[in-house]
Design a protein around this motif. Sequence first.
Motif, PDB file in Angstrom:
ATOM      1  N   CYS A 172     -71.819   4.943  71.198  1.00 13.59           N
ATOM      2  CA  CYS A 172     -70.945   6.079  70.921  1.00 13.59           C
ATOM      3  C   CYS A 172     -70.757   6.822  72.237  1.00 13.59           C
ATOM      4  O   CYS A 172     -71.646   6.833  73.078  1.00 13.59           O
ATOM      5  CB  CYS A 172     -71.581   6.996  69.879  1.00 13.59           C
ATOM      6  SG  CYS A 172     -70.512   8.388  69.479  1.00 13.59           S
ATOM      7  N   ARG A 174     -69.874  10.113  72.406  1.00 14.71           N
ATOM      8  CA  ARG A 174     -69.892  11.581  72.253  1.00 14.71           C
ATOM      9  C   ARG A 174     -71.154  12.245  72.786  1.00 14.71           C
ATOM     10  O   ARG A 174     -71.122  13.400  73.159  1.00 14.71           O
ATOM     11  CB  ARG A 174     -69.706  11.943  70.784  1.00 14.71           C
ATOM     12  CG  ARG A 174     -68.353  11.539  70.229  1.00 14.71           C
ATOM     13  CD  ARG A 174     -67.805  12.631  69.351  1.00 14.71           C
ATOM     14  NE  ARG A 174     -66.566  12.239  68.725  1.00 14.71           N
ATOM     15  CZ  ARG A 174     -65.375  12.712  69.082  1.00 14.71           C
ATOM     16  NH1 ARG A 174     -65.268  13.586  70.056  1.00 14.71           N
ATOM     17  NH2 ARG A 174     -64.291  12.302  68.455  1.00 14.71           N
ATOM     18  N   LYS A 175     -72.259  11.540  72.720  1.00 16.37           N
ATOM     19  CA  LYS A 175     -73.535  12.082  73.216  1.00 16.37           C
ATOM     20  C   LYS A 175     -73.889  13.432  72.592  1.00 16.37           C
ATOM     21  O   LYS A 175     -74.241  14.395  73.308  1.00 16.37           O
ATOM     22  CB  LYS A 175     -73.511  12.231  74.747  1.00 16.37           C
ATOM     23  CG  LYS A 175     -73.143  10.970  75.466  1.00 16.37           C
ATOM     24  CD  LYS A 175     -74.276  10.510  76.342  1.00 16.37           C
ATOM     25  CE  LYS A 175     -73.875   9.249  77.055  1.00 16.37           C
ATOM     26  NZ  LYS A 175     -74.773   8.194  77.059  1.00 16.37           N
ATOM     27  N   CYS A 176     -73.737  13.561  71.324  1.00 12.02           N
ATOM     28  CA  CYS A 176     -74.125  14.807  70.659  1.00 12.02           C
ATOM     29  C   CYS A 176     -75.612  15.043  70.940  1.00 12.02           C
ATOM     30  O   CYS A 176     -76.411  14.109  70.810  1.00 12.02           O
ATOM     31  CB  CYS A 176     -73.900  14.713  69.153  1.00 12.02           C
ATOM     32  SG  CYS A 176     -72.205  14.314  68.735  1.00 12.02           S
ATOM     33  N   PHE A 178     -78.003  16.288  69.401  1.00 11.07           N
ATOM     34  CA  PHE A 178     -78.968  16.130  68.304  1.00 11.07           C
ATOM     35  C   PHE A 178     -79.103  14.678  67.860  1.00 11.07           C
ATOM     36  O   PHE A 178     -79.839  14.369  66.933  1.00 11.07           O
ATOM     37  CB  PHE A 178     -78.539  16.979  67.087  1.00 11.07           C
ATOM     38  CG  PHE A 178     -77.091  16.851  66.757  1.00 11.07           C
ATOM     39  CD1 PHE A 178     -76.621  15.772  66.038  1.00 11.07           C
ATOM     40  CD2 PHE A 178     -76.186  17.793  67.213  1.00 11.07           C
ATOM     41  CE1 PHE A 178     -75.285  15.629  65.773  1.00 11.07           C
ATOM     42  CE2 PHE A 178     -74.833  17.665  66.946  1.00 11.07           C
ATOM     43  CZ  PHE A 178     -74.385  16.573  66.221  1.00 11.07           C
ATOM     44  N   CYS A 179     -78.379  13.765  68.514  1.00  8.22           N
ATOM     45  CA  CYS A 179     -78.304  12.385  68.015  1.00  8.22           C
ATOM     46  C   CYS A 179     -79.157  11.445  68.858  1.00  8.22           C
ATOM     47  O   CYS A 179     -79.256  11.595  70.078  1.00  8.22           O
ATOM     48  CB  CYS A 179     -76.839  11.943  68.045  1.00  8.22           C
ATOM     49  SG  CYS A 179     -76.603  10.260  67.456  1.00  8.22           S
ATOM     50  N   ASN A 181     -78.429   8.480  69.400  1.00  4.48           N
ATOM     51  CA  ASN A 181     -77.539   7.479  69.974  1.00  4.48           C
ATOM     52  C   ASN A 181     -77.077   7.919  71.373  1.00  4.48           C
ATOM     53  O   ASN A 181     -75.960   8.379  71.554  1.00  4.48           O
ATOM     54  CB  ASN A 181     -76.339   7.338  69.023  1.00  4.48           C
ATOM     55  CG  ASN A 181     -75.616   6.040  69.235  1.00  4.48           C
ATOM     56  OD1 ASN A 181     -75.849   5.341  70.220  1.00  4.48           O
ATOM     57  ND2 ASN A 181     -74.741   5.712  68.323  1.00  4.48           N
ATOM     58  N   ASP A 209     -72.426   3.297  64.372  1.00  2.65           N
ATOM     59  CA  ASP A 209     -72.501   4.742  64.594  1.00  2.65           C
ATOM     60  C   ASP A 209     -71.130   5.395  64.707  1.00  2.65           C
ATOM     61  O   ASP A 209     -70.944   6.529  64.302  1.00  2.65           O
ATOM     62  CB  ASP A 209     -73.300   5.029  65.866  1.00  2.65           C
ATOM     63  CG  ASP A 209     -74.754   4.684  65.637  1.00  2.65           C
ATOM     64  OD1 ASP A 209     -75.369   5.300  64.761  1.00  2.65           O
ATOM     65  OD2 ASP A 209     -75.267   3.770  66.310  1.00  2.65           O
ATOM     66  N   ASN A 210     -70.190   4.696  65.306  1.00  2.89           N
ATOM     67  CA  ASN A 210     -68.875   5.330  65.455  1.00  2.89           C
ATOM     68  C   ASN A 210     -67.779   4.266  65.517  1.00  2.89           C
ATOM     69  O   ASN A 210     -67.106   4.096  66.547  1.00  2.89           O
ATOM     70  CB  ASN A 210     -68.839   6.211  66.709  1.00  2.89           C
ATOM     71  CG  ASN A 210     -67.650   7.144  66.680  1.00  2.89           C
ATOM     72  OD1 ASN A 210     -66.710   6.965  65.902  1.00  2.89           O
ATOM     73  ND2 ASN A 210     -67.669   8.143  67.542  1.00  2.89           N
ATOM     74  N   ASP A 238     -66.332   9.056  62.245  1.00  4.05           N
ATOM     75  CA  ASP A 238     -65.932  10.205  63.061  1.00  4.05           C
ATOM     76  C   ASP A 238     -64.513  10.629  62.656  1.00  4.05           C
ATOM     77  O   ASP A 238     -63.531  10.040  63.132  1.00  4.05           O
ATOM     78  CB  ASP A 238     -65.986   9.781  64.536  1.00  4.05           C
ATOM     79  CG  ASP A 238     -65.843  10.950  65.471  1.00  4.05           C
ATOM     80  OD1 ASP A 238     -65.308  11.990  65.034  1.00  4.05           O
ATOM     81  OD2 ASP A 238     -66.261  10.825  66.626  1.00  4.05           O
ATOM     82  N   ARG A 240     -62.802  13.036  63.480  1.00  2.00           N
ATOM     83  CA  ARG A 240     -61.980  13.581  64.561  1.00  2.00           C
ATOM     84  C   ARG A 240     -61.071  12.509  65.143  1.00  2.00           C
ATOM     85  O   ARG A 240     -60.097  12.802  65.825  1.00  2.00           O
ATOM     86  CB  ARG A 240     -62.894  14.161  65.661  1.00  2.00           C
ATOM     87  CG  ARG A 240     -63.630  15.408  65.214  1.00  2.00           C
ATOM     88  CD  ARG A 240     -64.802  15.726  66.115  1.00  2.00           C
ATOM     89  NE  ARG A 240     -65.868  14.740  65.974  1.00  2.00           N
ATOM     90  CZ  ARG A 240     -67.082  14.849  66.525  1.00  2.00           C
ATOM     91  NH1 ARG A 240     -67.354  15.922  67.251  1.00  2.00           N
ATOM     92  NH2 ARG A 240     -67.996  13.921  66.345  1.00  2.00           N
ATOM     93  N   ASP A 264     -70.268  18.484  62.171  1.00  2.00           N
ATOM     94  CA  ASP A 264     -71.500  18.997  62.754  1.00  2.00           C
ATOM     95  C   ASP A 264     -71.311  20.301  63.505  1.00  2.00           C
ATOM     96  O   ASP A 264     -72.223  21.119  63.559  1.00  2.00           O
ATOM     97  CB  ASP A 264     -72.087  17.953  63.728  1.00  2.00           C
ATOM     98  CG  ASP A 264     -72.525  16.690  62.986  1.00  2.00           C
ATOM     99  OD1 ASP A 264     -73.041  16.816  61.863  1.00  2.00           O
ATOM    100  OD2 ASP A 264     -72.337  15.587  63.535  1.00  2.00           O
TER     101      ASP A 264
HETATM  102  S1  SF4 Z   1     -73.020   8.706  66.612  1.00  2.82           S
HETATM  103 FE1  SF4 Z   1     -72.149  10.560  65.727  1.00  2.82          FE
HETATM  104  S2  SF4 Z   1     -73.717  12.128  66.027  1.00  2.82           S
HETATM  105 FE2  SF4 Z   1     -74.243  10.408  67.378  1.00  2.82          FE
HETATM  106  S3  SF4 Z   1     -73.327  10.899  69.362  1.00  2.82           S
HETATM  107 FE3  SF4 Z   1     -71.826   9.694  68.212  1.00  2.82          FE
HETATM  108  S4  SF4 Z   1     -70.520  11.175  67.143  1.00  2.82           S
HETATM  109 FE4  SF4 Z   1     -72.374  12.238  67.813  1.00  2.82          FE
END
Ligand code: SF4
Length: 405
Positions: A172, A174-176, A178-179, A181, A209-210, A238, A240, A264
């Motif tokens: 993924c 996005r590197k959120c 809290f994740c 991943n 995951d995405n 996702d 978005r 989120d």
């Molecule tokens: S898998 Fe989902 S929560 Fe994890 S970084 Fe990607 S978008 Fe964010």
Amino acid sequence: MKVGIIDADLIGRKKHRFPNLVSEKISAYWKEKGAEVELKLDYEDLDVYDHVYISKVFTDTPFPKNIVESDRIHMGGTGFYFDKAPNLPDEIEHHMPDYHLYDAWIDSEVEKARKNHDDNEEAEYQKLINNPEYDEKGKLIVYEKKDFDEVNCRSQFKEYTDYSIGFVTRGCFRKCPFCVNQKYDRVFRHSPIDEFYDPDRKKVCLLDDNVLGCPEWKSILTELINLKKPFKFKQGMDERLLTDEKCEMLFGANYDGDYTFAFDNISDYDLIHKKLQLIRKYTSATNIKFYVLVGFESTDAIDIENMWKRVALLMEYRCLPYIMRYQNKNDTPWKMSKYKGIYITMARWCNQPSFLKKMSFREYCLANQKRHKTEGTLCAAMRALTLFETEHPEIAKKYFDLKFK
Ligand code: SF4
């Protein structure tokens, strides 16, 4: 060669009901090499095995401290390594899973349930024998023992028995924060569906995951649709990244269960609003669920208000919010919050659609109060509501009486 496989989440989490894919792949890999493979349901006598593989997905699954990695004991998964979990060797990662690893365990669970059922029925029967009861016509009431419903009992294991399971993509971008991943900065094609698809299984479960972030999303969805079997992306998608084309394919597909997305961040409010309008252009389905992460940025009134803003928007579009209380391997911040009770009560109300669809938050708390046994005191739900409403009446006024339409 004797190989022991331990699914730590199966041992450590009471209601855990999802197969560990890595364990299934390791099992298949070793069986193919002629090894004697056993799914172990405890941590005893590990020294009788040439190799023991322990997988753990959840960080809070309990695990014995005295077991450590060695040449024989191999440990893996996000439950041990969080975002630093090492990859499996390719020959295991890309192996067809052993979908029968859990068969004996399932049979023994069903037998346990059957015995419990039979014992309970016998106890009810004996109760009436020892204390006979009569109906209004004076006729002796005879207790009729009910048959054990094996089909219903086995349905709790459907994730083990009904699905082909795998990843078509990994990664993924996005590197959120809290994740777990965090390893990659893009979504890429990982496995052909054939690698884990068993035509004898009724459905397909993807753990990507995405997937919508993968440049090949369209061919992936096309391949899945062409299987003509219900499929689902279990980890959520996702929203978005939704477009007209994606919505048309996704909502026109033979999808299994809830469509799951995530909401989120409150900063995505306007974007998610637009995507909800887009979703509603393509479907009126009510099985659209959004994970709502809470207790990550803070656990104060601002976080509670942000939770409510997201829940209210989702309700407006007849989507189901699912409250996810943030925790990491060391901390569970919401448990330290002054508003811990609100987090618990909101999760109980939102995460059971039958409550959310029928009553407002206030009505739910009042219903709890009605069932409360200690007179003159407030139940936990009402205590949480009252505390928050007293301190933040403007937020309570805006949201506590909202109804799902
Ligand atoms: S898998 Fe989902 S929560 Fe994890 S970084 Fe990607 S978008 Fe964010």
